[in-house]
Design an enzyme around this catalytic site. Structure first.
Site, short mmCIF file in Angstrom:
data_model
loop_
_atom_site.label_atom_id
_atom_site.label_comp_id
_atom_site.label_asym_id
_atom_site.label_seq_id
_atom_site.Cartn_x
_atom_site.Cartn_y
_atom_site.Cartn_z
N GLU A 200 -36.97 -26.28 26.47
CA GLU A 200 -37.77 -25.21 25.88
C GLU A 200 -37.60 -23.95 26.70
O GLU A 200 -37.36 -24.01 27.90
CB GLU A 200 -39.27 -25.56 25.95
CG GLU A 200 -39.74 -26.47 24.85
CD GLU A 200 -41.21 -26.85 25.00
OE1 GLU A 200 -41.87 -26.46 25.99
OE2 GLU A 200 -41.68 -27.56 24.11
N LEU A 203 -42.04 -20.23 29.54
CA LEU A 203 -42.89 -19.05 29.42
C LEU A 203 -43.38 -18.66 30.82
O LEU A 203 -43.77 -19.51 31.61
CB LEU A 203 -44.06 -19.32 28.47
CG LEU A 203 -43.62 -19.69 27.04
CD1 LEU A 203 -44.82 -20.10 26.20
CD2 LEU A 203 -42.89 -18.55 26.36
N HIS A 235 -49.19 -29.26 37.01
CA HIS A 235 -49.36 -29.46 35.56
C HIS A 235 -50.59 -30.30 35.21
O HIS A 235 -50.70 -30.81 34.11
CB HIS A 235 -48.11 -30.06 34.91
CG HIS A 235 -46.86 -29.27 35.15
ND1 HIS A 235 -46.72 -27.96 34.75
CD2 HIS A 235 -45.70 -29.58 35.78
CE1 HIS A 235 -45.54 -27.51 35.10
NE2 HIS A 235 -44.89 -28.48 35.75
N LYS A 237 -54.77 -30.43 34.94
CA LYS A 237 -55.91 -29.51 34.84
C LYS A 237 -56.97 -29.80 35.90
O LYS A 237 -57.23 -30.96 36.20
CB LYS A 237 -56.56 -29.68 33.45
CG LYS A 237 -55.57 -29.44 32.32
CD LYS A 237 -56.03 -30.07 31.02
CE LYS A 237 -54.94 -29.97 29.96
NZ LYS A 237 -55.21 -30.80 28.78
N ARG A 291 -56.42 -38.43 21.19
CA ARG A 291 -57.53 -39.16 21.83
C ARG A 291 -58.56 -38.15 22.28
O ARG A 291 -58.36 -36.95 22.15
CB ARG A 291 -56.99 -39.91 23.05
CG ARG A 291 -56.29 -38.95 23.99
CD ARG A 291 -55.97 -39.51 25.34
NE ARG A 291 -55.00 -38.70 26.05
CZ ARG A 291 -55.29 -37.61 26.73
NH1 ARG A 291 -56.54 -37.18 26.81
NH2 ARG A 291 -54.35 -36.92 27.34
N ARG A 337 -63.18 -30.72 37.70
CA ARG A 337 -62.85 -32.13 37.93
C ARG A 337 -62.93 -32.39 39.43
O ARG A 337 -62.17 -31.80 40.20
CB ARG A 337 -61.43 -32.44 37.46
CG ARG A 337 -61.25 -32.26 35.98
CD ARG A 337 -59.92 -32.88 35.57
NE ARG A 337 -59.56 -32.48 34.22
CZ ARG A 337 -58.57 -33.02 33.53
NH1 ARG A 337 -57.83 -33.97 34.08
NH2 ARG A 337 -58.28 -32.61 32.32
P1 ADP Z 1 -47.55 -33.38 29.76
O1 ADP Z 1 -47.68 -34.19 28.51
O2 ADP Z 1 -46.70 -34.05 30.79
O3 ADP Z 1 -48.88 -32.92 30.29
P2 ADP Z 1 -47.09 -30.78 28.44
O4 ADP Z 1 -46.00 -30.55 27.48
O5 ADP Z 1 -48.46 -30.91 27.90
O6 ADP Z 1 -46.71 -32.06 29.35
O7 ADP Z 1 -47.09 -29.61 29.53
C1 ADP Z 1 -47.97 -29.66 30.62
C2 ADP Z 1 -48.00 -28.32 31.33
O8 ADP Z 1 -46.67 -27.95 31.74
C3 ADP Z 1 -48.48 -27.15 30.46
O9 ADP Z 1 -49.88 -27.05 30.40
C4 ADP Z 1 -47.83 -26.00 31.20
O10 ADP Z 1 -48.56 -25.72 32.38
C5 ADP Z 1 -46.47 -26.54 31.62
N1 ADP Z 1 -45.44 -26.26 30.58
C6 ADP Z 1 -45.04 -27.09 29.59
N2 ADP Z 1 -44.11 -26.50 28.78
C7 ADP Z 1 -43.91 -25.25 29.28
C8 ADP Z 1 -43.09 -24.11 28.87
N3 ADP Z 1 -42.28 -24.16 27.81
N4 ADP Z 1 -43.19 -22.98 29.62
C9 ADP Z 1 -44.01 -22.91 30.70
N5 ADP Z 1 -44.79 -23.93 31.12
C10 ADP Z 1 -44.75 -25.09 30.42
#
Ligand code: ADP
Length: 449
Positions: A200, A203, A235, A237, A291, A337
């Site tokens: 991807e 961002l 990554h 929260k 969920r 948390r």
């Molecule tokens: P997971 O399922 O492992 O938690 P996610 O796809 O939900 O993975 O992404 C988790 C975090 O990773 C996002 O909240 C963000 O902080 C970062 N992230 C994921 N994709 C991108 C992206 N395309 N650009 C920038 N940060 C990203």
């Protein structure tokens, strides 16, 4: 309604479900490992059953043990909580094959959203905006480099089977692509047994905005606005709030409707969260969690609804107890948390709680399974408490958070409480000006050491 609900989880989320069951007059069954015999969820449930040894794989993740526990106790429904088996499509299929109700979506919807490439394709078809990126999996380095050239660097390489922030690597240039691509693949293989990755556009300064949705399984769907979960470490929260400080009412209505319509069209049943990155007024879908989320209480606070109760109602074939028009935002809520971890390294710090005192008062909710003398086992997640505050507006919620953190006592183990005290000193936290990189950058500047 169900005669008895078994909770296939532990810790604060098991208590959360037991509380909802009790208010609904439904007997609850707690399952536990041998390491959790003295755990609070075991003490609070109506019935308990030991399902295996300490290791999660042999207890909370053991499908045969959980199905047998239902048979022994006569439970007719299973609430999975979050984590463990909550998004395991095979588990849901087996549960259904045993004529037990899974309190959650169908196995089909779980598998659709479990694989991130399928999830993105489904989202696109349903009219949900996505992060630009590869069409499907990327098998070779040459292909990866081509995508980097097409979309422009930086890009992020992510595991198709990903979760929990693992198996993600950023490449800022073509020179970095080889290392990033190969590491992402090997990490994905090690963590998920599947080395497929996709790419991807990365961002640079997005916020993490997620929309809470609820489907009635009969073609109806509503949204309960957004949560901003941009404050993340690795990554993961750590601080979540609702409503999002950067989101306007019209943006909320627009993206909320897109998500509610999508789940209605899917015929989705139960609670779900559609996760987006948000940058310059645009939303980009990253994944959907099928969920209940850890951070669901902030949504409950501002809408005054019990999401677990709604999950149970919908699973039993009843209607949601609210319509979209009934849902009005009241004030602002924040969750932090609290983990049993030693700062500044965030090193797990299991041990015995010598003294615990939960904060109270107006607008304070403490979801925790701690008690005086409780021994935190080293085998599971380090989350020990969630402190949720609700105020008339964001400044009041922040002041309340500060006040409540000051009342909290957790003696005997190290916790991440000092992190939140330090965060509350930061101007950006008060102005709400932070993105998904803010916390990591701030931590690098050494505020905790
Ligand atoms: P997971 O399922 O492992 O938690 P996610 O796809 O939900 O993975 O992404 C988790 C975090 O990773 C996002 O909240 C963000 O902080 C970062 N992230 C994921 N994709 C991108 C992206 N395309 N650009 C920038 N940060 C990203």
């Amino acid at each position: 309604m169900f005669d008895k609900i078994l909770i296939a989880n532990r810790g604060e989320i098991a208590l959360r479900v037991i509380r909802a069951c009790r208010e609904m007059g439904i007997p609850s069954v707690a399952v536990h490992s041998t390491a959790d015999s003295d755990a609070m969820h075991v003490r609070m449930a109506d019935e308990t059953i030991c399902i295996g040894p300490a290791s999660g794989a042999e207890s909370y993740l053991s499908i045969p043990a959980i199905i047998s526990a239902c048979e022994v106790t006569g439970a007719t429904a299973i609430h999975p909580g979050y984590g463990f088996l909550s998004e395991n499509q095979r588990f849901v299929q087996i549960v259904e094959d045993h004529d037990i109700t899974f309190i959650g979506p169908s196995a089909e919807h779980i598998s659709m959203m479990g694989d991130k490439i399928t999830a993105k394709e489904t989202a696109k078809e349903l009219g949900i905006p996505c992060v630009p990126g590869s069409a499907g999996g990327v098998a070779t380095l040459e292909e990866a480099k081509q995508i980097g050239a097409d979309f422009g660097y930086p890009v992020i390489i992510k595991a198709t089977a990903g979760g929990g922030g693992r198996g993600m690597k950023v490449a800022t240039s073509e020179a970095e692509m080889e290392r990033a691509f190969l590491t992402a693949r090997s990490e994905a293989k090690a963590a998920f047994g599947n080395d497929e990755v996709y790419i991807e556009k990365y961002l640079q300064k997005p916020r993490h905005i997620e929309i809470q949705v609820f489907g009635d399984g009969q073609g109806g769907g509503v949204h309960l606005g957004e949560r901003d979960c941009s404050l993340q470490r690795r990554h993961q929260k750590v601080f979540e709030e609702a409503p999002g400080p950067s989101i306007t009412a019209s943006e909320r209505a627009r993206i909320g409707k897109i998500c509610a319509d999508a789940i209605a069209q899917m015929g989705y049943r139960g609670a779900g969260t559609v996760e987006f990155l948000y940058e310059d007024g645009e939303f980009y879908f990253i994944e959907m969690n099928t969920r209940l989320q850890v951070e669901h209480p902030v949504t409950e606070a501002i809408f005054g609804v019990d999401l677990v109760r709604e999950q149970i109602r919908v699973a039993a074939g009843e209607k949601l107890s609210f319509t979209q028009d009934d849902l009005k935002i009241n004030g602002h809520a924040i969750e932090v948390r609290i983990n049993a971890e030693k700062l500044p390294e965030f090193r797990p710090s299991p041990g015995t709680i010598s003294h615990f005192h939960a904060p109270g008062g107006l607008g304070v909710r403490m979801d925790s399974a701690l008690y005086d003398g409780y021994r935190i086992p080293p085998y599971y997640d380090s989350l020990i408490a969630k402190l949720i505050v609700h105020g008339r507006d964001r400044p009041e919620a922040l002041a309340r958070l500060n006040r409540a953190l000051g009342e909290l006592i957790v003696d005997g183990v190290d916790t991440t409480v000092p992190l939140f005290h330090a965060l509350l000193q930061e101007k950006d936290i008060h102005t709400g000006e932070y993105n998904i990189h803010w916390l990591e950058k701030w931590l690098e500047s050494g505020p905790l050491s």
